[in-house]
Design a protein around this motif. Structure first.
Motif, PDB file in Angstrom:
ATOM      1  N   GLY A  92      84.670   3.809 110.844  1.00  0.00           N
ATOM      2  CA  GLY A  92      85.400   2.736 110.192  1.00  0.00           C
ATOM      3  C   GLY A  92      86.585   2.203 110.974  1.00  0.00           C
ATOM      4  N   LYS A  93      86.549   2.325 112.291  1.00  0.00           N
ATOM      5  CA  LYS A  93      87.635   1.832 113.132  1.00  0.00           C
ATOM      6  C   LYS A  93      87.049   1.123 114.344  1.00  0.00           C
ATOM      7  CE  LYS A  93      90.877   5.545 111.903  1.00  0.00           C
ATOM      8  NZ  LYS A  93      91.693   6.677 112.407  1.00  0.00           N
ATOM      9  N   HIS A  94      87.926   0.503 115.129  1.00  0.00           N
ATOM     10  CA  HIS A  94      87.489  -0.170 116.342  1.00  0.00           C
ATOM     11  C   HIS A  94      88.568  -0.023 117.407  1.00  0.00           C
ATOM     12  CE1 HIS A  94      89.643  -3.331 113.955  1.00  0.00           C
ATOM     13  NE2 HIS A  94      90.288  -3.444 115.119  1.00  0.00           N
ATOM     14  N   GLU A 109      83.662  -3.101 118.465  1.00  0.00           N
ATOM     15  CA  GLU A 109      83.237  -2.205 117.385  1.00  0.00           C
ATOM     16  C   GLU A 109      82.277  -1.130 117.871  1.00  0.00           C
ATOM     17  OE1 GLU A 109      81.725  -4.702 114.314  1.00  0.00           O
ATOM     18  OE2 GLU A 109      83.713  -5.527 113.817  1.00  0.00           O
ATOM     19  N   GLY A 110      82.016  -1.064 119.181  1.00  0.00           N
ATOM     20  CA  GLY A 110      81.125  -0.038 119.706  1.00  0.00           C
ATOM     21  C   GLY A 110      81.075  -0.099 121.223  1.00  0.00           C
ATOM     22  N   VAL A 111      80.353   0.842 121.809  1.00  0.00           N
ATOM     23  CA  VAL A 111      80.073   0.848 123.242  1.00  0.00           C
ATOM     24  C   VAL A 111      78.606   1.221 123.440  1.00  0.00           C
ATOM     25  CG1 VAL A 111      82.412   1.479 123.998  1.00  0.00           C
ATOM     26  CG2 VAL A 111      80.750   3.283 123.518  1.00  0.00           C
ATOM     27  N   GLU A 112      78.107   0.886 124.613  1.00  0.00           N
ATOM     28  CA  GLU A 112      76.737   1.246 124.970  1.00  0.00           C
ATOM     29  C   GLU A 112      76.764   2.313 126.054  1.00  0.00           C
ATOM     30  OE1 GLU A 112      72.505  -0.750 126.497  1.00  0.00           O
ATOM     31  OE2 GLU A 112      74.280  -1.996 126.234  1.00  0.00           O
ATOM     32  N   LEU A 113      75.996   3.369 125.859  1.00  0.00           N
ATOM     33  CA  LEU A 113      75.822   4.416 126.857  1.00  0.00           C
ATOM     34  C   LEU A 113      74.402   4.338 127.401  1.00  0.00           C
ATOM     35  CD1 LEU A 113      77.446   7.480 125.010  1.00  0.00           C
ATOM     36  CD2 LEU A 113      78.562   5.764 126.437  1.00  0.00           C
ATOM     37  N   VAL A 114      74.292   4.384 128.719  1.00  0.00           N
ATOM     38  CA  VAL A 114      72.985   4.331 129.375  1.00  0.00           C
ATOM     39  C   VAL A 114      72.864   5.542 130.279  1.00  0.00           C
ATOM     40  CG1 VAL A 114      71.443   3.003 130.854  1.00  0.00           C
ATOM     41  CG2 VAL A 114      73.066   1.802 129.363  1.00  0.00           C
ATOM     42  N   PHE A 115      71.806   6.310 130.091  1.00  0.00           N
ATOM     43  CA  PHE A 115      71.564   7.514 130.896  1.00  0.00           C
ATOM     44  C   PHE A 115      70.200   7.373 131.557  1.00  0.00           C
ATOM     45  CE2 PHE A 115      70.521  11.822 131.965  1.00  0.00           C
ATOM     46  CZ  PHE A 115      71.734  12.479 132.162  1.00  0.00           C
ATOM     47  N   ASP A 116      70.224   7.085 132.852  1.00  0.00           N
ATOM     48  CA  ASP A 116      68.965   6.862 133.573  1.00  0.00           C
ATOM     49  C   ASP A 116      68.074   5.880 132.820  1.00  0.00           C
ATOM     50  OD1 ASP A 116      69.958   8.607 135.429  1.00  0.00           O
ATOM     51  OD2 ASP A 116      68.763  10.311 134.745  1.00  0.00           O
ATOM     52  N   HIS A 117      68.686   4.789 132.337  1.00  0.00           N
ATOM     53  CA  HIS A 117      68.027   3.669 131.661  1.00  0.00           C
ATOM     54  C   HIS A 117      67.615   3.973 130.220  1.00  0.00           C
ATOM     55  CE1 HIS A 117      68.506   1.771 135.400  1.00  0.00           C
ATOM     56  NE2 HIS A 117      67.327   1.999 135.935  1.00  0.00           N
ATOM     57  N   LYS A 143      79.022  10.718 115.848  1.00  0.00           N
ATOM     58  CA  LYS A 143      80.244  10.546 115.062  1.00  0.00           C
ATOM     59  C   LYS A 143      81.447  11.161 115.789  1.00  0.00           C
ATOM     60  CE  LYS A 143      82.126  11.398 110.428  1.00  0.00           C
ATOM     61  NZ  LYS A 143      82.200   9.995 110.012  1.00  0.00           N
ATOM     62  N   THR A 144      81.243  12.342 116.371  1.00  0.00           N
ATOM     63  CA  THR A 144      82.332  12.994 117.108  1.00  0.00           C
ATOM     64  C   THR A 144      82.755  12.157 118.312  1.00  0.00           C
ATOM     65  OG1 THR A 144      81.607  15.192 116.415  1.00  0.00           O
ATOM     66  CG2 THR A 144      82.987  15.074 118.382  1.00  0.00           C
ATOM     67  N   LEU A 145      81.774  11.600 119.032  1.00  0.00           N
ATOM     68  CA  LEU A 145      82.103  10.758 120.175  1.00  0.00           C
ATOM     69  C   LEU A 145      82.886   9.522 119.709  1.00  0.00           C
ATOM     70  CD1 LEU A 145      79.776   9.936 123.150  1.00  0.00           C
ATOM     71  CD2 LEU A 145      81.244   8.176 122.180  1.00  0.00           C
ATOM     72  N   ALA A 146      82.424   8.892 118.647  1.00  0.00           N
ATOM     73  CA  ALA A 146      83.109   7.699 118.141  1.00  0.00           C
ATOM     74  C   ALA A 146      84.526   8.022 117.697  1.00  0.00           C
ATOM     75  CB  ALA A 146      82.316   7.096 116.982  1.00  0.00           C
ATOM     76  N   GLU A 147      84.682   9.119 116.984  1.00  0.00           N
ATOM     77  CA  GLU A 147      85.999   9.512 116.482  1.00  0.00           C
ATOM     78  C   GLU A 147      86.987   9.723 117.622  1.00  0.00           C
ATOM     79  OE1 GLU A 147      87.590  12.573 113.060  1.00  0.00           O
ATOM     80  OE2 GLU A 147      86.055  13.280 114.450  1.00  0.00           O
ATOM     81  N   TYR A 203      86.684   8.459 120.744  1.00  0.00           N
ATOM     82  CA  TYR A 203      86.858   7.244 121.533  1.00  0.00           C
ATOM     83  C   TYR A 203      87.879   6.298 120.884  1.00  0.00           C
ATOM     84  CZ  TYR A 203      85.622   3.600 124.871  1.00  0.00           C
ATOM     85  OH  TYR A 203      85.671   2.666 125.874  1.00  0.00           O
ATOM     86  N   VAL A 204      87.789   6.103 119.571  1.00  0.00           N
ATOM     87  CA  VAL A 204      88.726   5.195 118.927  1.00  0.00           C
ATOM     88  C   VAL A 204      90.113   5.814 118.808  1.00  0.00           C
ATOM     89  CG1 VAL A 204      86.897   4.050 117.650  1.00  0.00           C
ATOM     90  CG2 VAL A 204      88.152   5.914 116.564  1.00  0.00           C
ATOM     91  N   GLY A 205      90.201   7.142 118.975  1.00  0.00           N
ATOM     92  CA  GLY A 205      91.510   7.779 119.061  1.00  0.00           C
ATOM     93  C   GLY A 205      91.864   8.632 117.861  1.00  0.00           C
ATOM     94  N   LEU A 206      92.413   9.803 118.150  1.00  0.00           N
ATOM     95  CA  LEU A 206      92.892  10.705 117.115  1.00  0.00           C
ATOM     96  C   LEU A 206      94.322  10.332 116.736  1.00  0.00           C
ATOM     97  CD1 LEU A 206      91.571  14.032 118.692  1.00  0.00           C
ATOM     98  CD2 LEU A 206      90.442  12.602 116.961  1.00  0.00           C
ATOM     99  N   PRO A 207      94.753  10.671 115.522  1.00  0.00           N
ATOM    100  CA  PRO A 207      96.136  10.359 115.135  1.00  0.00           C
ATOM    101  C   PRO A 207      97.132  11.045 116.068  1.00  0.00           C
ATOM    102  CG  PRO A 207      94.821  11.069 113.248  1.00  0.00           C
ATOM    103  CD  PRO A 207      93.992  11.351 114.461  1.00  0.00           C
ATOM    104  N   TYR A 208      98.276  10.385 116.316  1.00  0.00           N
ATOM    105  CA  TYR A 208      99.250  10.976 117.244  1.00  0.00           C
ATOM    106  C   TYR A 208     100.117  12.028 116.586  1.00  0.00           C
ATOM    107  CZ  TYR A 208     103.174   8.111 115.465  1.00  0.00           C
ATOM    108  OH  TYR A 208     104.147   7.542 114.685  1.00  0.00           O
TER     109      TYR A 208
END
Length: 389
Positions: free
Chosen positions: A93-95, A73-81, A378-382, A384-389
């Motif tokens: 609302g997607k995964h 349901e998510g990912v973690e991003l780490v930038f220089d800790h 929100k844009t990153l999440a949208e 990452y989970v994928g745009l409609p084909y």
């Protein structure tokens, strides 16, 4: 031999297309240069978008994925800790589902075997003929005998180095390419994942990714120079450097063990358009390559073949050529969106050897934007989970 659609390549995209066509009564034959065991031996990532899951469901090949796949349901991003968790369910609302590409391929092979569809493995010297006519055909060698397969259409699902794209006359295609000055060293191990979700980490030494195949099998990656070889990275060195690039609290939880497989993959962005030439359609890596940072390779291919299956169904059911005529344009919108996202993630999280101080500050500012504005997350999440084909 005669069929309606000849499919070149028995990777996940070719197999998925074959099953989608079969489910709609469209005859097809798949030709594969390698053996089935070789196809299954290829180690690839497996982050499945919502639309890819839907495609596997339509193909009748999703039962084991739903049983064994890991919902993320998510990912973690780490930038220089510095940490940011991107919550997919909260934002869009997607995964996604983590399920190895090898397992996707195996499930599609099993579904095809159950359907009785023909896949010719170890088909050598495959050649495409008369692709600029309405009567194309494919020839190939099998056990020393030359065979001919007549068809209405050809689907090139045979990857970047396959014969399909190379069969299109010179001057038809326009290509775009960006080669990145580093590669990914991947290690597969039978160790529990360090985190329930994927971790993408940016460190001055380079990028690192903590991924997984199951609750007991992990896949880790390190950014390395293109000049490096696998032999330069014994297991001990790999684990030490991975710990160095992860936040201390994450590194402390890392369980190490002997590698099952190690390999170095170069990173490239590549697009060839259009994706159709007369009776030949390109899909997946035959038409485009993305760096793996955005987890788009398999998902783009799945989107392509779902588009193509829809178009061919419309043609055979309704006599309409609108779908096949619009195939390339429809796919390209999604392809370029995925190329942009993969390029963005790569630029955001990797250490570029020739970057100056200004570029490094811009990279940091890009990451900080995710902390400053909800719209950026929100844009990153949208994407990452994928745009409609």
């Amino acid at each position: 031999m005669k069929t309606q659609v000849a499919i070149i390549g028995a990777g996940p995209s070719g197999l998925l297309l074959g099953q989608l066509l079969y489910q709609n009564g469209i005859d097809n034959v798949i030709l594969e240069r390698k053996s089935a065991d070789y196809v299954l031996s290829r180690i690839r990532a497996g982050v499945l978008e919502h639309t890819t899951v839907q495609g596997l469901e339509k193909a009748g090949a999703a039962e084991r994925m739903h049983r064994e796949g890991l919902v993320h349901e998510g990912v973690e991003l780490v930038f220089d800790h510095k940490h940011i968790r991107v919550d997919f369910e909260k934002e869009v609302g997607k995964h996604v589902v983590v399920y190895g590409q090898t397992e996707v391929t195996r499930d599609l092979m099993d579904a095809r075997a159950a359907s009785g569809g023909l896949t010719v493995y170890e088909a050598e010297d495959v050649a495409l003929h008369e692709i600029d006519t309405d009567a194309p055909y494919v020839t190939y060698l099998k056990d020393g005998t030359r065979h001919r397969l007549d068809c209405d259409f050809i689907a090139g699902c045979d990857g970047f180095h396959g014969v399909s794209r190379q069969s299109i006359p010179e001057g038809v295609l326009k290509t775009y390419e960006r080669v990145y000055p580093f590669g990914w060293l991947g290690l597969l191990s039978d160790t529990p994942p360090v985190s329930e979700e994927l971790i993408y980490a940016k460190h001055p030494n380079g990028f690192a990714l903590c991924s997984q195949r199951s609750t007991t099998r992990s896949r880790y990656y390190l950014q390395v120079p293109l000049s490096d070889k696998v032999e330069d990275w014994p297991d001990g060195r790999f684990w030490d450097e991975l710990k160095n690039r992860l936040p201390p609290e994450t590194a402390a939880k890392l369980v190490t063990g002997p590698s099952l497989e190690k390999s170095i993959a170069p990173l490239r962005s590549f697009v060839s358009e259009p994706m159709r030439y007369q009776s030949l359609f390109l899909a997946g890596d035959a038409a485009h390559i993305v760096p793996p940072t955005g987890a788009k390779g398999l998902n783009l291919a799945a989107g392509d073949v779902q588009c193509l299956a829809d178009a061919l169904c419309d043609y055979y059911r309704n006599g309409s050529s609108a779908g096949i005529d619009g195939y390339s344009e429809r796919c390209m919108k999604r392809v370029w969106a995925a190329e942009r996202f993969s390029w963005y993630m790569t630029k955001l999280l990797h250490t570029f050897p020739d970057a100056d101080d200004f570029e490094r500050k811009m990279q940091e500012a890009e990451f900080n934007q995710l902390e400053l504005t909800e719209n950026a997350v929100k844009t990153l999440a949208e994407n990452y989970v994928g745009l409609p084909y």
